[in-house]
Write an enzyme that holds these catalytic residues in place. Structure first.
Site, PDB file in Angstrom:
ATOM      1  CG  HIS A  84      32.925  36.444  22.091  1.00 39.73           C
ATOM      2  ND1 HIS A  84      33.382  35.480  21.203  1.00 39.73           N
ATOM      3  CD2 HIS A  84      33.863  37.420  22.098  1.00 39.73           C
ATOM      4  CE1 HIS A  84      34.546  35.871  20.685  1.00 39.73           C
ATOM      5  NE2 HIS A  84      34.857  37.029  21.212  1.00 39.73           N
ATOM      6  CD  GLU A 131      30.530  40.696  26.897  1.00 38.73           C
ATOM      7  OE1 GLU A 131      31.458  41.218  26.229  1.00 38.73           O
ATOM      8  OE2 GLU A 131      30.373  40.901  28.114  1.00 38.73           O
ATOM      9  CB  THR A 153      33.292  42.123  29.721  1.00 36.47           C
ATOM     10  OG1 THR A 153      33.394  41.505  28.438  1.00 36.47           O
ATOM     11  CG2 THR A 153      32.402  41.300  30.630  1.00 36.47           C
TER      12      THR A 153
HETATM   13  C1  2E7 Z   1      35.352  37.399  25.042  1.00 32.89           C
HETATM   14  C2  2E7 Z   1      34.882  38.544  25.595  1.00 32.89           C
HETATM   15  O1  2E7 Z   1      37.559  38.012  21.019  1.00 32.89           O
HETATM   16  P1  2E7 Z   1      37.672  39.453  21.392  1.00 32.89           P
HETATM   17  O2  2E7 Z   1      38.255  40.393  20.444  1.00 32.89           O
HETATM   18  O3  2E7 Z   1      36.223  39.880  21.869  1.00 32.89           O
HETATM   19  P2  2E7 Z   1      35.475  41.307  21.929  1.00 32.89           P
HETATM   20  O4  2E7 Z   1      34.357  41.065  22.910  1.00 32.89           O
HETATM   21  O5  2E7 Z   1      36.416  42.312  22.391  1.00 32.89           O
HETATM   22  O6  2E7 Z   1      34.912  41.571  20.556  1.00 32.89           O
HETATM   23  O7  2E7 Z   1      38.570  39.583  22.706  1.00 32.89           O
HETATM   24  C3  2E7 Z   1      38.596  38.661  23.748  1.00 32.89           C
HETATM   25  C4  2E7 Z   1      37.291  38.584  24.428  1.00 32.89           C
HETATM   26  C5  2E7 Z   1      36.765  39.700  25.020  1.00 32.89           C
HETATM   27  N1  2E7 Z   1      35.568  39.667  25.578  1.00 32.89           N
HETATM   28  C6  2E7 Z   1      36.575  37.425  24.419  1.00 32.89           C
HETATM   29 CL1  2E7 Z   1      33.358  38.569  26.308  1.00 32.89          CL
HETATM   30 FE1  F3S Z   2      37.155  37.823  29.685  1.00 30.41          FE
HETATM   31 FE2  F3S Z   2      37.748  40.348  29.641  1.00 30.41          FE
HETATM   32 FE3  F3S Z   2      39.189  38.683  28.333  1.00 30.41          FE
HETATM   33  S1  F3S Z   2      35.715  39.441  29.676  1.00 30.41           S
HETATM   34  S2  F3S Z   2      37.782  37.126  27.687  1.00 30.41           S
HETATM   35  S3  F3S Z   2      38.953  38.721  30.551  1.00 30.41           S
HETATM   36  S4  F3S Z   2      38.711  40.744  27.687  1.00 30.41           S
END
Ligand code: 2E7
Ligand code: F3S
Length: 326
Positions: free
Chosen positions: A85, A137, A176
């Site tokens: 993140h 993030e 993102t």
């Molecule tokens: C990093 C980023 O770990 P996740 O569930 O994270 P989110 O941001 O959706 O809570 O999924 C993978 C991931 C997605 N975005 C990891 Cl910046």
């Molecule tokens: Fe990167 Fe999007 Fe996955 S920001 S970690 S490609 S959900």
């Protein structure tokens, strides 16, 4: 003769594609696994490498130690991995000060947003970040610049009422994993109020978020219920559940494991949609499908709305490490 055995009801199961792991998650998990192979346990990981307990538990069983902050890491020379993140600038700065060996598993698509923020600041612009307060993030992206430099916009209402703090040109960037549709509404409001606001080429929502939302949107209208496999703290997974609900599927559930299924919700359904957030392993999707196969005569159909063939390079330190067998 099968007396007393009731036939299982028929169920059409529409399985979204793409679903599950994205290239950033693949890379982040590989970084921890390769670090364990190359340097041995323990490997410290700052924050859940991705937001999934099953992934975290599997890595913990191989010798990863998860912490929330660097002050929980002893000065014993073991590697520290930063989660996918991203982290505020203060984190690598602190690691350097303590002469730690760190590996950055920040998704390259998040690092790209960090660079945009730094560039807007260099060009003397006032920066708005569209995102959710408290998400790692968002903390990482805001933390690329001194406190107070980046303002957070969470809702259309925030966009409607934002008062610029400086006389500078405005610029927006985003998290993102946002809802594509909500973000478009926020951006429309900002662009209407501030016509010369600088913006990314399209937006900063990544390809994986966009594709998974499009896929679930495509099937949700035909489904009596939709299951998103993913964690409650996973932003992209939460957004998938919302998208399904907004497309008119009144029963849209986010769950981590088959054991969480409340079967009373699925009585009499004819069509079920299944997808998974970017941090949810395929084995958990299979677990959910198998649980339905025990109760229904499942007719499974994969519905593909996009092809994905993206892979990211590993950090230099790990490029020569042996490849794990899985
Ligand atoms: C990093 C980023 O770990 P996740 O569930 O994270 P989110 O941001 O959706 O809570 O999924 C993978 C991931 C997605 N975005 C990891 Cl910046
Ligand atoms: Fe990167 Fe999007 Fe996955 S920001 S970690 S490609 S959900």
């Amino acid at each position: 003769m099968q007396t007393g055995v009731f036939p299982r009801p028929a169920l059409d199961l529409l399985l979204c594609a793409p679903r599950g792991f994205c290239a950033g998650v693949d890379r982040a998990i590989q970084i921890v696994e390769l670090a364990l192979e190359k340097y041995g346990a323990p490997v410290y990981v700052r924050h859940e490498i991705v937001h999934n307990k099953f992934v975290v538990e599997s890595l913990r069983n191989k010798g990863a130690v998860f912490v929330e902050e660097l002050d929980e890491v002893p000065d014993d020379g073991a590697p520290v991995v930063f989660s996918a993140h991203g982290v505020p600038k203060s984190v690598p700065a602190e690691a350097q000060r303590r002469e730690m060996f760190f590996l950055d598993a920040t998704c390259p698509l998040v690092s790209k947003v960090h660079k945009e923020a730094i560039l807007h600041n260099k060009r003397d612009r006032e920066i708005l970040l569209i995102g959710h307060a408290g998400h790692p993030e968002v903390i990482g992206t805001m933390g690329q610049l001194p406190e107070g430099t980046v303002s957070l916009i969470e809702t259309v209402e925030d966009a409607r009422t934002y008062e610029p703090r400086t006389g500078k040109q405005l610029a927006w960037i985003s998290q993102t994993t946002l809802s594509v549709d909500d973000t478009a509404e926020i951006v429309a409001e900002l662009s209407a109020r501030f016509p010369d606001i600088a913006q990314p080429h399209k937006d900063d929502i990544c390809y994986a978020t966009t594709n998974r939302q499009e896929a679930v949107k495509h099937i949700a209208g035909q489904c009596d219920a939709v299951i998103v496999v993913g964690a409650p703290n996973s932003s992209n997974s939460q957004r998938l559940r919302e998208v399904a609900a907004r497309e008119g599927c009144h029963k849209a559930f986010l769950l981590q494991r088959a054991g969480e299924i409340d079967w009373s919700q699925f009585d009499g359904i004819k069509t079920l949609g299944v997808t998974a957030g970017a941090s949810a392993p395929e084995v958990l999707v299979e677990e959910v499908i198998d649980a339905f196969r025990e109760r229904f005569e499942v007719c499974l159909k994969t519905v593909r709305t996009a092809e994905e063939n993206i892979a990211f390079n590993l950090p230099r330190e790990l490029r020569d490490a042996p490849v794990t067998s899985g």
